[in-house]
Design a protein around this motif. Sequence first.
Motif, PDB file in Angstrom:
ATOM      1  N   PHE A   1      -0.897  -7.437 -52.618  1.00  0.00           N
ATOM      2  CA  PHE A   1      -0.002  -8.330 -51.879  1.00  0.00           C
ATOM      3  C   PHE A   1       1.415  -8.286 -52.431  1.00  0.00           C
ATOM      4  CE2 PHE A   1       1.860 -12.602 -52.619  1.00  0.00           C
ATOM      5  CZ  PHE A   1       2.496 -12.745 -51.396  1.00  0.00           C
ATOM      6  N   TYR A   2       1.536  -8.437 -53.744  1.00  0.00           N
ATOM      7  CA  TYR A   2       2.878  -8.451 -54.332  1.00  0.00           C
ATOM      8  C   TYR A   2       3.560  -7.094 -54.170  1.00  0.00           C
ATOM      9  CZ  TYR A   2       2.593 -13.115 -56.362  1.00  0.00           C
ATOM     10  OH  TYR A   2       2.524 -14.472 -56.530  1.00  0.00           O
ATOM     11  N   ALA A   3       2.783  -6.013 -54.260  1.00  0.00           N
ATOM     12  CA  ALA A   3       3.377  -4.686 -54.061  1.00  0.00           C
ATOM     13  C   ALA A   3       3.934  -4.558 -52.653  1.00  0.00           C
ATOM     14  CB  ALA A   3       2.330  -3.603 -54.327  1.00  0.00           C
ATOM     15  N   LYS A   4       3.178  -5.009 -51.663  1.00  0.00           N
ATOM     16  CA  LYS A   4       3.637  -4.955 -50.272  1.00  0.00           C
ATOM     17  C   LYS A   4       4.825  -5.886 -50.046  1.00  0.00           C
ATOM     18  CE  LYS A   4      -0.793  -3.718 -48.088  1.00  0.00           C
ATOM     19  NZ  LYS A   4      -0.266  -2.535 -47.360  1.00  0.00           N
ATOM     20  N   LEU A   5       4.748  -7.084 -50.616  1.00  0.00           N
ATOM     21  CA  LEU A   5       5.822  -8.064 -50.431  1.00  0.00           C
ATOM     22  C   LEU A   5       7.135  -7.552 -50.992  1.00  0.00           C
ATOM     23  CD1 LEU A   5       6.670 -11.001 -49.638  1.00  0.00           C
ATOM     24  CD2 LEU A   5       6.068 -11.659 -51.980  1.00  0.00           C
ATOM     25  N   PHE A   6       7.102  -7.035 -52.205  1.00  0.00           N
ATOM     26  CA  PHE A   6       8.346  -6.604 -52.843  1.00  0.00           C
ATOM     27  C   PHE A   6       8.849  -5.274 -52.284  1.00  0.00           C
ATOM     28  CE2 PHE A   6       6.715  -9.169 -56.666  1.00  0.00           C
ATOM     29  CZ  PHE A   6       7.291 -10.328 -56.159  1.00  0.00           C
ATOM     30  N   ASP A   7       7.946  -4.483 -51.737  1.00  0.00           N
ATOM     31  CA  ASP A   7       8.390  -3.251 -51.083  1.00  0.00           C
ATOM     32  C   ASP A   7       9.173  -3.598 -49.813  1.00  0.00           C
ATOM     33  OD1 ASP A   7       8.361  -0.298 -50.788  1.00  0.00           O
ATOM     34  OD2 ASP A   7       7.190  -0.758 -48.987  1.00  0.00           O
ATOM     35  N   ALA A   8       8.702  -4.610 -49.079  1.00  0.00           N
ATOM     36  CA  ALA A   8       9.376  -5.016 -47.849  1.00  0.00           C
ATOM     37  C   ALA A   8      10.575  -5.920 -48.119  1.00  0.00           C
ATOM     38  CB  ALA A   8       8.385  -5.733 -46.927  1.00  0.00           C
ATOM     39  N   HIS A   9      10.503  -6.701 -49.198  1.00  0.00           N
ATOM     40  CA  HIS A   9      11.566  -7.663 -49.502  1.00  0.00           C
ATOM     41  C   HIS A   9      11.920  -7.586 -50.990  1.00  0.00           C
ATOM     42  CE1 HIS A   9      11.231  -9.671 -45.572  1.00  0.00           C
ATOM     43  NE2 HIS A   9       9.928  -9.457 -45.698  1.00  0.00           N
ATOM     44  N   PRO A  10      12.590  -6.514 -51.424  1.00  0.00           N
ATOM     45  CA  PRO A  10      12.919  -6.371 -52.852  1.00  0.00           C
ATOM     46  C   PRO A  10      13.811  -7.491 -53.376  1.00  0.00           C
ATOM     47  CG  PRO A  10      14.092  -4.747 -51.516  1.00  0.00           C
ATOM     48  CD  PRO A  10      13.071  -5.373 -50.626  1.00  0.00           C
ATOM     49  N   GLU A  11      14.544  -8.138 -52.477  1.00  0.00           N
ATOM     50  CA  GLU A  11      15.414  -9.235 -52.910  1.00  0.00           C
ATOM     51  C   GLU A  11      14.619 -10.412 -53.460  1.00  0.00           C
ATOM     52  OE1 GLU A  11      14.269 -10.244 -48.702  1.00  0.00           O
ATOM     53  OE2 GLU A  11      14.800  -8.420 -49.812  1.00  0.00           O
ATOM     54  N   LEU A  12      13.368 -10.557 -53.041  1.00  0.00           N
ATOM     55  CA  LEU A  12      12.559 -11.658 -53.554  1.00  0.00           C
ATOM     56  C   LEU A  12      12.234 -11.461 -55.031  1.00  0.00           C
ATOM     57  CD1 LEU A  12      10.101 -12.297 -50.582  1.00  0.00           C
ATOM     58  CD2 LEU A  12      12.166 -13.581 -51.200  1.00  0.00           C
ATOM     59  N   LEU A  13      11.942 -10.237 -55.435  1.00  0.00           N
ATOM     60  CA  LEU A  13      11.689  -9.966 -56.849  1.00  0.00           C
ATOM     61  C   LEU A  13      12.978 -10.047 -57.648  1.00  0.00           C
ATOM     62  CD1 LEU A  13       9.822  -9.139 -59.146  1.00  0.00           C
ATOM     63  CD2 LEU A  13      10.179  -6.750 -58.506  1.00  0.00           C
ATOM     64  N   ARG A  14      14.071  -9.581 -57.073  1.00  0.00           N
ATOM     65  CA  ARG A  14      15.353  -9.569 -57.785  1.00  0.00           C
ATOM     66  C   ARG A  14      15.911 -10.974 -57.974  1.00  0.00           C
ATOM     67  NH1 ARG A  14      18.293  -7.059 -54.126  1.00  0.00           N
ATOM     68  NH2 ARG A  14      19.235  -9.005 -53.393  1.00  0.00           N
ATOM     69  N   ASP A  15      15.771 -11.831 -56.945  1.00  0.00           N
ATOM     70  CA  ASP A  15      16.519 -13.087 -56.938  1.00  0.00           C
ATOM     71  C   ASP A  15      15.671 -14.356 -56.903  1.00  0.00           C
ATOM     72  OD1 ASP A  15      18.824 -11.536 -56.875  1.00  0.00           O
ATOM     73  OD2 ASP A  15      18.957 -11.573 -54.695  1.00  0.00           O
ATOM     74  N   LEU A  16      14.352 -14.237 -56.808  1.00  0.00           N
ATOM     75  CA  LEU A  16      13.536 -15.452 -56.694  1.00  0.00           C
ATOM     76  C   LEU A  16      12.353 -15.445 -57.654  1.00  0.00           C
ATOM     77  CD1 LEU A  16      12.949 -18.134 -55.261  1.00  0.00           C
ATOM     78  CD2 LEU A  16      11.652 -16.843 -53.541  1.00  0.00           C
ATOM     79  N   PHE A  17      11.511 -14.424 -57.571  1.00  0.00           N
ATOM     80  CA  PHE A  17      10.319 -14.394 -58.412  1.00  0.00           C
ATOM     81  C   PHE A  17      10.681 -14.050 -59.856  1.00  0.00           C
ATOM     82  CE2 PHE A  17       8.371 -14.173 -54.292  1.00  0.00           C
ATOM     83  CZ  PHE A  17       7.112 -14.714 -54.448  1.00  0.00           C
ATOM     84  N   ASN A  18       9.904 -14.607 -60.774  1.00  0.00           N
ATOM     85  CA  ASN A  18      10.084 -14.347 -62.196  1.00  0.00           C
ATOM     86  C   ASN A  18       9.594 -12.936 -62.514  1.00  0.00           C
ATOM     87  OD1 ASN A  18       9.477 -14.166 -65.029  1.00  0.00           O
ATOM     88  ND2 ASN A  18       9.530 -16.389 -65.165  1.00  0.00           N
ATOM     89  N   ARG A  19      10.531 -12.042 -62.839  1.00  0.00           N
ATOM     90  CA  ARG A  19      10.151 -10.642 -63.077  1.00  0.00           C
ATOM     91  C   ARG A  19       9.262 -10.501 -64.306  1.00  0.00           C
ATOM     92  NH1 ARG A  19      15.782  -7.345 -62.156  1.00  0.00           N
ATOM     93  NH2 ARG A  19      16.365  -8.486 -64.058  1.00  0.00           N
ATOM     94  N   GLY A  20       9.461 -11.368 -65.299  1.00  0.00           N
ATOM     95  CA  GLY A  20       8.612 -11.304 -66.485  1.00  0.00           C
ATOM     96  C   GLY A  20       7.169 -11.651 -66.167  1.00  0.00           C
TER      97      GLY A  20
ATOM     98  N   GLY B   1      22.657  -7.542 -62.113  1.00  0.00           N
ATOM     99  CA  GLY B   1      22.984  -8.175 -60.840  1.00  0.00           C
ATOM    100  C   GLY B   1      21.894  -9.060 -60.279  1.00  0.00           C
ATOM    101  N   ALA B   2      20.708  -9.045 -60.891  1.00  0.00           N
ATOM    102  CA  ALA B   2      19.615  -9.889 -60.405  1.00  0.00           C
ATOM    103  C   ALA B   2      19.910 -11.355 -60.722  1.00  0.00           C
ATOM    104  CB  ALA B   2      18.299  -9.476 -61.048  1.00  0.00           C
ATOM    105  N   ARG B   3      19.496 -12.233 -59.824  1.00  0.00           N
ATOM    106  CA  ARG B   3      19.615 -13.668 -60.061  1.00  0.00           C
ATOM    107  C   ARG B   3      18.217 -14.182 -60.374  1.00  0.00           C
ATOM    108  NH1 ARG B   3      19.160 -18.573 -57.297  1.00  0.00           N
ATOM    109  NH2 ARG B   3      20.627 -20.179 -58.011  1.00  0.00           N
TER     110      ARG B   3
END
Length: 396
Positions: A28-47, A198-200
């Motif tokens: 799910f997360y792989a599909k989500l971030f592939d379609a919406h990379p901005e969510l991983l960059r600016d919303l979800f905790n990358r750690g 540049g990630a938030r």
Amino acid sequence: MLSEPSAATVRATLPAVGAAIGEITELFYAKLFDAHPELLRDLFNRGNQASGAQKQALAGSIAAFATHLVDNPDQRPDLMLQRIAHKHASLGIVPEQYPIVHEHLFAAIAEVLGDAVTEEVAAAWTEVYWLMANALIAIEKRLYAQSEQTGWREWKVVERIEETADVATFKLRPVDDGPVPGYRAGQYVSVGVTLADGARQIRQYSLTAAPGSPVRQFAVKRVTGDATTPDGEVSNHLHAHVREGDILQLSAPYGDLVLEDTTAPLLLASAGIGVTPMIAMLEQLALTGHSAPVTVVHADRSPATHALRADHLAYAAKLSQAETVFFYEQDAADAGRPGLADLSDVPVASGTQAYLCGPLPFMRAVREQLLAKGVAPADIHYEVFGPDLWLARQAA
């Protein structure tokens, strides 16, 4: 709640979904971030994504919610929903994001389970998803409506205090010089920062002053990673780059672990940086003159790593019936007891309300000892920093 046909289908397929939920959430997360990379960059905790903690938390929450629906068709697991909704509100989650999650989650379910996902199965699990999603949307709407602050607000750092080698306190005032909205002792704010790439990224930090303070005040521990967990991006950024005069973006205060107005005996137990919400609670008790017994328990590596130790002692000293019990793995000497937290010989008054914050093993151990001492499960409240890997099991 869940319709009878869907309940039967979910009950029959829950073992298969539960067994594959880890694989499902990974995809799910792989599909989500592939379609919406901005969510991983600016919303979800990358750690948390890198360590897998967020995936475990999502998997546990979905499984727990579905299990609760089929076992208790007329009840909602409100503890779990409230906890998630407060975190979502602190991040600024909006209703329009739930269909995006649904799209990629169900694509992952279909891909992992294959032919087992019939139209009937898909419809039943879609009903589960939207029961959970719509409940969260409704709670989040209420939280936004109740908040004195809409969206993100800029705050200026007016003081930075080095509490320990790895913990710093930041005190901030609003850039617009407007009023400081109220909050409840135990709540947190989200802090948004722009990193070098540049990630938030956004993290939550408990407020360490009692309600009514003219500033926002929180303590940040520098997170050092290991072989499986990366260094904390935001905590290291704050420690390395943020000084007096710098500007940070803060959310409104949120969080459901709050000090209730009570005359009952209290126990405030923390470990490590879990001390932060307890300091706000303890100051609030001192300001209101709480007269019932208060037992203050804290565990740390050593007195030198015990952040806000002076505040811990000072606020407890202002209470008429407070006892501090500190445990240190090193250099205990006269500063506390040696070793890990152990409540076996710590008196716990009848009717005690307990608040816990710290690593999961610490909270599990303390909770078990409190239950053995007769504290009711409903009277034991806790806060987890990061994805709540305990909540799903507690709510199920």
